[in-house]
Motif scaffolding. Structure first.
Motif, short mmCIF file in Angstrom:
data_model
loop_
_atom_site.label_atom_id
_atom_site.label_comp_id
_atom_site.label_asym_id
_atom_site.label_seq_id
_atom_site.Cartn_x
_atom_site.Cartn_y
_atom_site.Cartn_z
N ALA A 110 -5.52 5.67 -10.34
CA ALA A 110 -5.63 4.22 -10.21
C ALA A 110 -4.88 3.71 -8.98
O ALA A 110 -5.31 2.78 -8.31
CB ALA A 110 -5.11 3.53 -11.46
N GLU B 213 -2.58 10.75 -18.97
CA GLU B 213 -2.21 9.36 -18.68
C GLU B 213 -1.58 9.25 -17.29
O GLU B 213 -1.87 8.32 -16.53
CB GLU B 213 -1.24 8.86 -19.77
N ARG C 68 -7.03 5.84 -5.10
CA ARG C 68 -8.38 6.32 -5.42
C ARG C 68 -8.92 7.25 -4.35
O ARG C 68 -9.88 7.96 -4.56
CB ARG C 68 -9.31 5.12 -5.58
N ARG D 182 4.49 13.80 -12.06
CA ARG D 182 4.82 13.71 -13.49
C ARG D 182 3.72 14.33 -14.35
O ARG D 182 3.99 14.94 -15.38
CB ARG D 182 5.01 12.24 -13.90
N GLU E 87 4.13 10.07 -7.27
CA GLU E 87 5.11 10.26 -8.35
C GLU E 87 4.40 10.52 -9.69
O GLU E 87 4.77 11.42 -10.44
CB GLU E 87 6.00 9.01 -8.45
N TRP E 88 3.35 9.75 -9.96
CA TRP E 88 2.60 9.94 -11.21
C TRP E 88 1.91 11.31 -11.24
O TRP E 88 1.85 11.97 -12.28
CB TRP E 88 1.55 8.83 -11.39
N VAL F 193 3.94 1.57 -1.13
CA VAL F 193 4.56 1.72 -2.47
C VAL F 193 3.55 2.28 -3.46
O VAL F 193 3.86 3.17 -4.26
CB VAL F 193 5.12 0.36 -2.96
N ARG G 2 -4.19 9.63 -14.69
CA ARG G 2 -5.00 8.41 -14.62
C ARG G 2 -4.30 7.36 -13.76
O ARG G 2 -4.92 6.67 -12.95
CB ARG G 2 -5.21 7.83 -16.02
N ARG G 3 -2.99 7.24 -13.96
CA ARG G 3 -2.25 6.26 -13.17
C ARG G 3 -2.24 6.64 -11.69
O ARG G 3 -2.33 5.77 -10.82
CB ARG G 3 -0.82 6.14 -13.70
N ILE H 64 0.84 -1.20 0.00
CA ILE H 64 0.00 0.00 0.00
C ILE H 64 0.87 1.25 0.00
O ILE H 64 0.62 2.21 -0.73
CB ILE H 64 -0.95 -0.02 1.22
N ASP I 200 3.92 5.66 -5.54
CA ASP I 200 3.81 5.66 -7.00
C ASP I 200 2.76 6.67 -7.47
O ASP I 200 2.95 7.38 -8.46
CB ASP I 200 3.44 4.26 -7.51
#
Lengths: 375, 520
Positions: A78, A71, A81, A56, A52-53, A45, A74-75, A43, A49
């Protein structure tokens, strides 16, 4: 009776089962602890992530790369949430990309969980505003505005945006009611007070606007924006002396310089101004007639006879000039002269087009000021 | 008065032990499902990193399939594919005996295959792992063959409940699909295991639903027509998927036996190429399902993903990789439903019909595909209900599910799990046979004695052989009638002796009498 001997092996087996069951529970408990550690790590990690997304995505957006930004967001969504900010960022990026329907759906889904969130409601309001859906936009703006704020500055900004939206869509009355509420909650920032005053002016409330500008000037004498605004408000109110005074302090822009010159001419060319002598009144009237007569002549094409209205006006002006010469002390003639000059300017504006000459506008304003819009 | 227990008391203690074991198995199955899911996530993250390059996207599935090809061909050949058909076969044909290497092998190969991006699901393997653990635990505790048999659906329900966070749907799936009987006596045990499993799962991962879905409802009665169209389209897509899967798999099975070791690599290469087109078809793909459910994808995107996922899953599964078809079914349904939803959302208002969001159609589409492919319509309805916690969408869901189910059954009479087993030469007993109340089978009289036979004994029975056959063959035997697997006659499951026959029959007679066991 059954003997112990016949059931002995069964009971021994049963006890062994109990021992094994206890061992199994111990193994399961150990597996639970291990799985929980892995779950927590996974969880964590996932959340890293997602962050980080999200970063970005913003980087891509700053570089103008909307597709990769979408994109990335969206990541992020995901992976996490629960983080509302990621969903809002995705919706914003989609809106920038022109996918406003998708953006709105994401925001509506987010709003299901947090119907009072000001950010989500504000984004929904903006989407509705972009498609000129005034009732929907108003509904979301109001939801955003009256949500419990985390920062007291947020509702002020939302209210200002709402006011601008209302003014853009010609909802001046609603804008005014929001502006009155805004005046009561301006905070200390000068820029906001000036902005609200400008919006008051735009909404058609120059008295309150002037009041606000002057309040700012009382605190900051040299605030050029407030001076310019006060000049414009005073001009709207017909206070040309105040207009000249304020615009001399903050009216460098061509439009403001023009306004200042117009105001100055209203003051200088008004035959009905108080505290001037009869000869000065006649002189001003004569100067105004001279200007109007020159414009009437210029309005008629060379070599062709003047149209009846222009010929009639020229005749009226000549007649009035003669009457003034015959009875110079008659104040009614001066008033008639102001009305005639005003009528001539209006006719000239209609037939020959407006001019950029401040004197023409000044003569119209003098007429409106003295005749109360009767002309 | 002697403290020696009566046989009835011993049976009562045995029942209590089974009850405790049901809970323990439920917890173990739930843990295994959670661990399986986490391991897939961790493996995927490790293999692909945060933002994989094109080369990595291609090479990871290809490289990992080289390893899984060896494992699936040489080490654990029984764990290819979903795991649900194998679990059904184990329950219905092998007395619930599942060797330890099956759950272990399924866990390892499932993590590698799905974690390396193969377009497959994790729920089917979870079912096989949970059932396998239950079987292993039952045999380790030396439970009677009947109890071992009964533990298999308990483990299945526990694993599925944790995998989906849908305890009711897990019970229904187990009854509908594994046991094949909604009135099964095991309903209490499966419910208990399902609840225990979900409690464990939620304590580990929180009470998050599998998908975050807004509240959807039937906005206008006219929408039912659109949902009916979705049901028909769902049935069509279910057929396309099932037939495509079975035909492609039949092709792979027709290849020489020695090629089995490299067949998963074909899936790996295909998957690698598809991942170069879009990583959105990678693995389970629930994040994209979630976006479709929240109306966050464009129609053309959903159509594209639907087609790519269809190809990806068919190739990945048919080539022998380890992974399920639950998740791909839901993915396909969500994309199909979402695309139809966008169309309805665009054009229905022109007819004066107000419609729900495309996400509502994606949700119903998920159920329709599940009903059409998996052929578990009750599970499908309850699963969607458990996911959404909302009754409002149930009517359109039932309409679409029913149509999809009927169309799929009309043109593909054998359900996909059964058809997959038939391709492997395994024929499950017909449901009418199972429905005969009170029929006892060899499984009931069998003493567990697993082993491998060099050759099948001349006189033997299968676990599902009815009592008449057992008695007939027992007369022909030397007093020890071998019970062998229906799927592989070299696998010995146990023996039937006169004592085991009598021990089963005698208590029934005694319970009708005094109920007290005597030592005469």
């Amino acid at each position: 009776m059954a003997s112990r001997g016949s059931l002995g092996p069964y009971l021994d087996g049963f006890r062994l089962e109990i021992v094994k069951l206890v061992a199994l529970i111990a193994i399961t408990s150990a597996a639970f602890v291990g799985t929980r550690a892995l779950a927590n790590r996974t969880i964590a990690v996932g959340l890293e992530d997602a962050a980080e997304w999200h970063e970005r995505g913003h980087d891509a957006l700053n570089d103008g790369e909307v597709g990769p930004a979408i994109e990335a967001f969206r990541r992020a969504v995901a992976k996490d949430r629960e983080n509302k900010a990621y969903g809002v960022s995705l919706a914003d990026a989609l809106a920038i990309d022109g996918q406003s329907v998708q953006a709105e759906r994401i925001l509506l889904a987010l709003r299901e969980n947090e119907p009072e969130d000001p950010g989500i409601n504000l984004d929904l309001a903006r989407l509705a505003a972009n498609r000129s859906d005034v009732p929907t936009a108003l509904r979301y703006y109001q939801s955003a505005l009256y949500a419990p704020p985390e920062d007291e500055d947020v509702p002020r900004q939302i209210r200002l945006e709402l006011i601008r939206f209302l003014l853009q869509h010609d909802q001046k009355e609603r804008a005014l009611s929001e502006l009155i509420a805004a005046v009561d909650d301006l905070g200390e920032e000068t820029w906001r007070r000036v902005l609200v005053a400008n919006l008051l002016l735009e909404a058609g409330d120059p008295p309150r606007a002037l009041e606000q500008f002057e309040a700012v000037l009382a605190d900051e004498r040299d605030n050029r924006d407030a001076s310019a605004g006060a000049g414009r408000a005073a001009f709207e109110l017909g206070d040309y002396a105040a207009t000249v005074r304020h615009l001399e302090a903050g009216g460098d822009a061509p439009e403001l310089a023009d306004m200042r010159e117009t105001a100055r001419l209203v003051l200088a060319r008004d035959p009905l101004a108080p505290r001037i002598g009869a000869s000065e009144r006649r002189r001003r009237l004569a100067d105004n007639f001279a200007h109007v007569s020159m414009r009437l002549e210029a309005c008629v094409p060379e070599g062709s006879p003047p149209p009846p209205e222009i010929a009639g006006l020229a005749q009226d002006i000549g007649e009035l000039e003669r009457q003034v010469a015959r009875t110079p002390g008659d104040p009614d003639l001066v008033e008639d002269g102001v009305a005639l000059a005003h009528r001539a300017e209006l006719l000239l504006g209609a037939r020959c087009g407006g001019t950029s000459d401040p004197l023409d506008r000044a003569l119209v304003l003098i007429g409106e000021r003295r005749l109360g819009g009767e002309s | 008065m002697s403290a020696t227990p009566t046989r009835a008391q011993i049976r009562a203690r045995d029942d209590r032990l089974f009850l405790v074991l049901t809970i323990v198995v439920g917890i173990a199955a739930g843990l295994s499902a959670v661990l399986f899911s986490l391991s897939i996530d961790a493996t995927s993250r490790y293999l692909f990193g945060l933002a994989p390059s094109g080369a990595r996207l291609f090479l990871v599935p290809v490289g990992v399939s080289l390893l899984t090809g060896v494992l699936l061909a040489k080490v654990v050949p029984g764990v290819r594919g979903s795991g649900v058909p194998q679990t059904k076969a184990a329950f219905q044909l092998s007395g619930g005996v599942i060797p330890l290497r099956v759950p272990l092998g399924k866990f390892l190969t499932g993590v590698l295959c799905v974690g390396s991006g193969q377009s497959m699901g994790r729920e089917g393997p979870s079912v096989q792992i949970g059932a396998g653990l239950a079987s292993v635990i039952g045999r380790w505790l030396r439970l009677s063959p009947r109890r071992v048999h009964d533990l298999v659906p308990v483990g299945s329900a526990g694993a599925l409940a944790a995998a989906f966070n849908t305890p009711v749907a897990a019970v229904l799936f187990t009854l509908e699909e594994i046991i094949g009987d909604l009135n099964a006596a095991l309903i209490g045990s499966t419910v208990l295991a399902s609840v225990a499993s979900v409690v464990v799962m939620r304590s580990l991962l929180g009470n998050e639903p599998l998908f975050h879905v807004p509240t959807y409802e039937l906005v206008h009665p006219g929408e039912l027509a659109a949902y009916a169209v979705l049901g028909v389209a769902g049935g069509g897509l279910s057929l396309l998927f099932s037939k495509g899967l079975l035909r492609t798999r039949a092709y792979f099975l027709s290849l020489p036996e020695r090629s089995r070791i490299v067949q998963p690599v074909a899936g790996g290469v295909a998957m690698g190429l598809l991942l170069l087109v879009t990583p959105a078809v990678m693995g389970v793909g629930y994040e994209y399902v979630d976006q479709a459910l929240n109306s966050g994808l464009l129609a053309r995107t959903m159509i594209g993903l639907c087609l790519l996922k269809l190809v990806a899953t068919i190739v990945a599964y048919s080539s022998g990789n380890a992974g399920g078809i639950f998740a791909p079914s839901l993915y396909l349904g969500a994309m199909l439903g979402g695309a139809i939803g966008v169309a309805v959302n665009t054009y229905a208002p022109l007819l004066g019909i107000t419609t729900g969001e495309p996400g509502a159609y994606a949700l119903v589409g998920m159920g329709a595909l599940f009903a059409g492919i998996i052929r578990a319509p009750m599970t499908s309805v309850f699963m969607i209900f458990e996911i959404t916690q909302d009754y409002q969408i149930l009517v359109p869901l039932m309409v679409a599910n029913l149509l999809s189910y009927l169309i799929s059954r009309r043109y593909q009479p054998v359900a996909v799990y059964d058809a997959l087993l038939r391709q492997d030469g395994v024929h499950l007993p017909h449901y009418t046979t199972k429905a005969v109340v009170g029929v006892r089978t060899a499984r009931d009289f069998m003493q567990e004695e697993p082993g491998t036979l060099t050759a099948p004994p001349p006189v033997h029975v299968h676990p599902d052989h009815v009592v008449d056959v057992v008695l007939e063959r027992f007369r022909q035997s030397n007093g020890r009638l071998a019970v062998v697997s229906r799927t592989d006659a070299h696998v010995k499951l146990g023996v039937i002796t006169l004592a085991s026959l009598m021990s089963y029959v005698q208590p029934q007679a005694e319970e009708k009498g005094s109920g007290v066991m005597t030592d005469s």
